[in-house]
Design a protein around this motif. Structure first.
Motif, PDB file in Angstrom:
ATOM      1  N   LEU A  32       0.822  -1.225   0.000  1.00 41.01           N
ATOM      2  CA  LEU A  32       0.000   0.000   0.000  1.00 41.01           C
ATOM      3  C   LEU A  32       0.847   1.262   0.000  1.00 41.01           C
ATOM      4  O   LEU A  32       0.328   2.368   0.165  1.00 41.01           O
ATOM      5  N   VAL A  33       2.144   1.103  -0.210  1.00 37.82           N
ATOM      6  CA  VAL A  33       3.061   2.229  -0.026  1.00 37.82           C
ATOM      7  C   VAL A  33       2.735   3.403  -0.960  1.00 37.82           C
ATOM      8  O   VAL A  33       2.878   4.563  -0.585  1.00 37.82           O
ATOM      9  N   ASN A  34       2.183   3.092  -2.137  1.00 35.09           N
ATOM     10  CA  ASN A  34       1.867   4.176  -3.080  1.00 35.09           C
ATOM     11  C   ASN A  34       0.665   5.028  -2.660  1.00 35.09           C
ATOM     12  O   ASN A  34       0.420   6.074  -3.238  1.00 35.09           O
ATOM     13  N   TYR A  35      -0.111   4.522  -1.710  1.00 34.44           N
ATOM     14  CA  TYR A  35      -1.325   5.246  -1.328  1.00 34.44           C
ATOM     15  C   TYR A  35      -1.083   6.265  -0.207  1.00 34.44           C
ATOM     16  O   TYR A  35      -1.972   7.040   0.127  1.00 34.44           O
ATOM     17  N   GLY A  36       0.103   6.230   0.380  1.00 31.30           N
ATOM     18  CA  GLY A  36       0.455   7.201   1.418  1.00 31.30           C
ATOM     19  C   GLY A  36      -0.564   7.299   2.536  1.00 31.30           C
ATOM     20  O   GLY A  36      -1.079   6.277   3.019  1.00 31.30           O
ATOM     21  N   GLU A  37      -0.904   8.514   2.874  1.00 27.35           N
ATOM     22  CA  GLU A  37      -1.778   8.807   4.018  1.00 27.35           C
ATOM     23  C   GLU A  37      -3.181   8.201   3.842  1.00 27.35           C
ATOM     24  O   GLU A  37      -3.841   7.839   4.824  1.00 27.35           O
ATOM     25  N   ASP A  38      -3.625   8.072   2.583  1.00 28.48           N
ATOM     26  CA  ASP A  38      -4.968   7.533   2.318  1.00 28.48           C
ATOM     27  C   ASP A  38      -5.141   6.121   2.886  1.00 28.48           C
ATOM     28  O   ASP A  38      -6.251   5.701   3.193  1.00 28.48           O
ATOM     29  N   ALA A  39      -4.044   5.371   2.974  1.00 31.12           N
ATOM     30  CA  ALA A  39      -4.122   3.977   3.401  1.00 31.12           C
ATOM     31  C   ALA A  39      -3.936   3.837   4.914  1.00 31.12           C
ATOM     32  O   ALA A  39      -3.789   2.722   5.427  1.00 31.12           O
ATOM     33  N   LYS A  40      -3.997   4.964   5.615  1.00 34.75           N
ATOM     34  CA  LYS A  40      -3.677   4.956   7.052  1.00 34.75           C
ATOM     35  C   LYS A  40      -4.481   3.911   7.837  1.00 34.75           C
ATOM     36  O   LYS A  40      -3.918   3.131   8.606  1.00 34.75           O
ATOM     37  N   LEU A  41      -5.799   3.887   7.606  1.00 34.29           N
ATOM     38  CA  LEU A  41      -6.647   2.953   8.363  1.00 34.29           C
ATOM     39  C   LEU A  41      -6.289   1.494   8.053  1.00 34.29           C
ATOM     40  O   LEU A  41      -6.310   0.641   8.946  1.00 34.29           O
ATOM     41  N   LEU A  42      -5.967   1.213   6.801  1.00 32.18           N
ATOM     42  CA  LEU A  42      -5.597  -0.164   6.438  1.00 32.18           C
ATOM     43  C   LEU A  42      -4.251  -0.546   7.062  1.00 32.18           C
ATOM     44  O   LEU A  42      -4.078  -1.686   7.511  1.00 32.18           O
ATOM     45  N   ILE A  43      -3.321   0.405   7.088  1.00 29.70           N
ATOM     46  CA  ILE A  43      -2.014   0.154   7.722  1.00 29.70           C
ATOM     47  C   ILE A  43      -2.217  -0.118   9.222  1.00 29.70           C
ATOM     48  O   ILE A  43      -1.634  -1.051   9.786  1.00 29.70           O
ATOM     49  N   GLN A  44      -3.095   0.669   9.822  1.00 28.54           N
ATOM     50  CA  GLN A  44      -3.390   0.453  11.248  1.00 28.54           C
ATOM     51  C   GLN A  44      -4.063  -0.895  11.474  1.00 28.54           C
ATOM     52  O   GLN A  44      -3.892  -1.521  12.514  1.00 28.54           O
ATOM     53  N   THR A  45      -4.836  -1.331  10.467  1.00 33.46           N
ATOM     54  CA  THR A  45      -5.493  -2.636  10.574  1.00 33.46           C
ATOM     55  C   THR A  45      -4.445  -3.750  10.654  1.00 33.46           C
ATOM     56  O   THR A  45      -4.604  -4.717  11.405  1.00 33.46           O
ATOM     57  N   VAL A  46      -3.379  -3.585   9.886  1.00 35.92           N
ATOM     58  CA  VAL A  46      -2.307  -4.582   9.934  1.00 35.92           C
ATOM     59  C   VAL A  46      -1.729  -4.653  11.350  1.00 35.92           C
ATOM     60  O   VAL A  46      -1.575  -5.746  11.918  1.00 35.92           O
ATOM     61  N   ASP A  47      -1.446  -3.490  11.950  1.00 37.92           N
ATOM     62  CA  ASP A  47      -0.894  -3.492  13.311  1.00 37.92           C
ATOM     63  C   ASP A  47      -1.895  -4.090  14.299  1.00 37.92           C
ATOM     64  O   ASP A  47      -1.531  -4.824  15.208  1.00 37.92           O
ATOM     65  N   TYR A  48      -3.154  -3.778  14.061  1.00 34.28           N
ATOM     66  CA  TYR A  48      -4.203  -4.278  14.946  1.00 34.28           C
ATOM     67  C   TYR A  48      -4.267  -5.810  14.881  1.00 34.28           C
ATOM     68  O   TYR A  48      -4.348  -6.489  15.912  1.00 34.28           O
ATOM     69  N   VAL A  49      -4.205  -6.339  13.671  1.00 32.62           N
ATOM     70  CA  VAL A  49      -4.245  -7.794  13.479  1.00 32.62           C
ATOM     71  C   VAL A  49      -3.034  -8.445  14.142  1.00 32.62           C
ATOM     72  O   VAL A  49      -3.135  -9.477  14.816  1.00 32.62           O
ATOM     73  N   LEU A  50      -1.876  -7.804  13.991  1.00 32.74           N
ATOM     74  CA  LEU A  50      -0.633  -8.360  14.546  1.00 32.74           C
ATOM     75  C   LEU A  50      -0.637  -8.344  16.076  1.00 32.74           C
ATOM     76  O   LEU A  50      -0.179  -9.291  16.713  1.00 32.74           O
ATOM     77  N   ASP A  51      -1.172  -7.287  16.651  1.00 30.73           N
ATOM     78  CA  ASP A  51      -1.068  -7.104  18.108  1.00 30.73           C
ATOM     79  C   ASP A  51      -2.318  -7.505  18.868  1.00 30.73           C
ATOM     80  O   ASP A  51      -2.356  -7.385  20.089  1.00 30.73           O
ATOM     81  N   ARG A  52      -3.343  -7.999  18.159  1.00 29.89           N
ATOM     82  CA  ARG A  52      -4.621  -8.249  18.829  1.00 29.89           C
ATOM     83  C   ARG A  52      -4.488  -9.318  19.913  1.00 29.89           C
ATOM     84  O   ARG A  52      -3.687 -10.240  19.822  1.00 29.89           O
ATOM     85  N   GLN A  53      -5.334  -9.174  20.929  1.00 31.28           N
ATOM     86  CA  GLN A  53      -5.367 -10.124  22.048  1.00 31.28           C
ATOM     87  C   GLN A  53      -6.596 -11.025  21.953  1.00 31.28           C
ATOM     88  O   GLN A  53      -6.816 -11.862  22.821  1.00 31.28           O
ATOM     89  N   SER A  54      -7.411 -10.820  20.931  1.00 36.37           N
ATOM     90  CA  SER A  54      -8.645 -11.611  20.823  1.00 36.37           C
ATOM     91  C   SER A  54      -9.055 -11.759  19.366  1.00 36.37           C
ATOM     92  O   SER A  54      -8.565 -11.052  18.509  1.00 36.37           O
TER      93      SER A  54
END
Lengths: 296, 296
Positions: A274-296
Motif C-alpha cells: 500500500l506504499v503508493n497510497y500514502g496517508e490515504d491507506a492509514k486505516l488499512l495500515i493500522q489494521t495490519v498493526d491491529y491484526v498483529l497485536d490483537r489479544q482476541s
C-alpha cells in the motif's frame, strides 16, 4: 480508545445496523430459523472482514452504498462458516465471542439450517440491483465470493483443517494451503470486492490482493499464537485446543518465536503493498498493526 | 420403457454428464470434500427438477446451453438439501436413492461441508458468463434461486417441517406453507428460470409459475402417500417414518383417499396452465402424470 479503535468500532456498528436491515424479520412459522440467523450474524464481533472490504474499496474510490452491501454479504458468509465450524461434528465449540454457539443456544438442526440460509442470504444481497446498477459487477462479486467460499476456498480449507487436526497432514505446505483457503480466501475477497466495485485497473487489483493475502496469513498465524498464549476471557472462545488435540499449526512447526517472526514479516509485507497510497491507506495500515497485536 | 421414460432418462444422463464437468475434480488435500460433493450430486436420481427447468425453458424458447447450466445449478441446490436433511440431527436417514447417505458413506462433518460447497457451486455456475452473455439475466437467476433456497424458501420450509415433526404444528395451513417453501419454491424456480432465460412476457411467466406451483404441491402430496403406501425397495429410502413419528402430513389430515383426490385435482390444474401450448407442452403434461403415478 485510540483513534483507530474508535474508527473500527463505529464501522462495526454501521455494519451491524445495515445487516440488521438486510436480514429477514423473525416472523412466520419459520421464525426460529431466522432468529438463529440473526443471533449468529448480529451478535458481538469485530466485523474485521466487512471493515477491510469497505476500507479497501474506499481507497480506490468505490461507491459507499455498494461497499456496505458487499460488506454485509461477506459478514453473512463469515457468520455461516462460524456456525457450521462450531458444530459438534466439526470443532465442537460451545462458546463463540463469549456467548453460547448457535447449536447450544438453539439446537444442532437449527444451527445447520441457519448457516445454510446465511450463505444463501449473502448471494441474495450481492445479486440484488440495490447493490450496484451494473449487473456485470454484481455477477463478478457473486462469482468471486463463490470461489472464496467453495470447495477450493473456505469449505475446502475447513476440510483440510480437519485432516490436519486428525494428524493426517503435518506438512507446512499443506498447512499454508489450508489457511490460504480457510481464512485467506475470504479476506482476499474483501480486497477484490473493493477493486471490482471501483472498476480498478490490474495494478491496483494486484496491490490490494497482495495486501489481503499477506494480511490473511498474518491473521491466521496470530490466531494460532492466541490459541497457545491467549487469555480465554479476552478471546471469548476456548483456547489451547490445538495443543490438546496434537494438531500441527504454524506454532507447533515454527515454534512460538518463529511464528511471531513470520507474522511480523507478513505484516510488514502487507503494508508494502500500500506504499503508493500514502496517508490515504492509514486505516488499512493500522489494521495490519491491529491484526498483529490483537489479544482476541 | 415408454417414450416418456426414455426422454426422462436420456435427459437425466445429459444432466449428469454436464454436472460432472461443472463440479471440481477430486484432487488436492481437499479431495475428500469434493469426492463427497460428487457422490451426492452425481449418484442415481431422477433429475426431475433439472428436467423440468429445461423443458419449461424449451417451451418458451430459451437458449439450450443456458438451460443446461441453470439445470445443473438447481440440481446442486437439491443435492445439498438432501445431504443436510439426511443428517442425524435432521431427518437421520441412512439410505437415499438406495445408497448410504453422505454422512454414512463419509462422515458427518464431511457431509455438512459437502452440502455447503454444493450450495456455493450452484451460485458459481449461475453467475459465470458461460451461462448467458447477459449479466442481468444471470443476476436475476441468482436472486431467484437465493429466494427459493433461503429462509423464506427451502431452508425455512425444512425448519417448519421439523416443527411439524415435533408435533408443534398441526394446521393444514402451516403444512401447506411448509411444502410450498420446502419443495415448492425450488420447483417453481425451475419454471421461472426457463421464463427468465427466454425473457418471457408476464402472461407466460404466470402460466409457467402456476404450473410449477401446482405440480410442486402435487409432488409433495404424492411423497406423503408414498411414505404410507410405498415400497421401500422401489422408493430407495425408508418409508412409514412419518406415521412412526406421529407427524401431521397431508395424508394424516386428509386421509389416503382425500390426499389422492387432492393430488389428482392439482395435477389437472397444473395441466390447465399449459393448455395454450398444445402439443409443444406434451413432455411437461406427461411429467404431471409421471409425478402423480410415480412409485418412487
Amino acid at each position: 480508545m485510540s483513534e483507530y479503535s474508535t474508527a473500527l468500532s463505529e464501522a462495526a456498528d454501521r455494519i451491524t445496523v445495515a445487516l440488521d436491515a438486510l436480514l429477514p424479520r423473525a416472523d412466520g412459522p419459520e421464525k426460529r430459523l431466522i432468529s438463529a440467523m440473526r443471533y449468529a450474524a448480529l451478535g458481538p464481533g469485530k466485523r474485521m472482514r466487512p471493515f477491510l472490504l469497505i476500507e479497501c474499496g474506499r481507497l480506490v474510490g468505490a461507491d459507499e452504498r455498494a461497499l456496505l452491501r458487499a460488506a454485509c454479504a461477506v459478514e453473512c458468509v463469515h457468520a455461516y462458516s462460524l456456525v457450521h465450524d462450531d458444530l459438534p461434528s466439526m470443532d465442537n465449540d460451545d462458546l463463540r465471542r463469549g456467548r453460547p454457539t448457535v447449536h447450544k443456544a438453539y439446537d444442532e438442526a437449527t444451527a445447520i439450517l441457519a448457516g445454510d440460509a446465511l450463505q444463501t442470504q449473502a448471494f441474495a444481497i450481492l445479486a440484488d440491483p440495490e447493490t450496484h446498477p451494473d449487473a456485470a459487477l454484481r455477477c463478478e462479486l457473486v462469482s468471486r465470493l463463490a470461489q472464496a467460499a467453495g470447495a477450493r476456498g473456505m469449505a475446502g480449507g475447513q476440510m483440510i483443517d480437519m485432516a490436519i487436526e486428525a494428524g493426517e497432514e503435518r506438512e507446512i505446505g499443506v498447512i499454508t494451503r489450508c489457511q490460504r483457503m480457510k481464512t485467506g480466501a475470504l479476506i482476499a475477497f474483501c480486497a477484490e470486492a473493493g477493486a471490482v466495485l471501483a472498476r480498478a485497473d490490474k495494478e491496483t487489483r494486484t496491490a490490494l490482493e497482495g495486501f489481503a493475502h499477506d494480511l490473511g496469513l498474518c491473521y491466521q498465524i496470530v490466531d494460532d499464537l492466541l490459541d497457545v498464549e491467549g487469555d480465554e476471557t479476552l478471546t471469548g472462545k476456548r483456547t489451547r485446543k490445538d495443543a490438546g488435540q496434537g494438531k500441527a499449526t504454524f506454532v507447533t512447526i515454527l515454534g512460538v518465536d518463529g511464528a511471531r517472526d513470520r507474522a511480523r514479516h507478513l505484516a510488514a509485507q502487507a503494508k508494502e503493498h500500500l506504499v503508493n497510497y500514502g496517508e490515504d491507506a492509514k486505516l488499512l495500515i493500522q489494521t495490519v498493526d491491529y491484526v498483529l497485536d490483537r489479544q482476541s
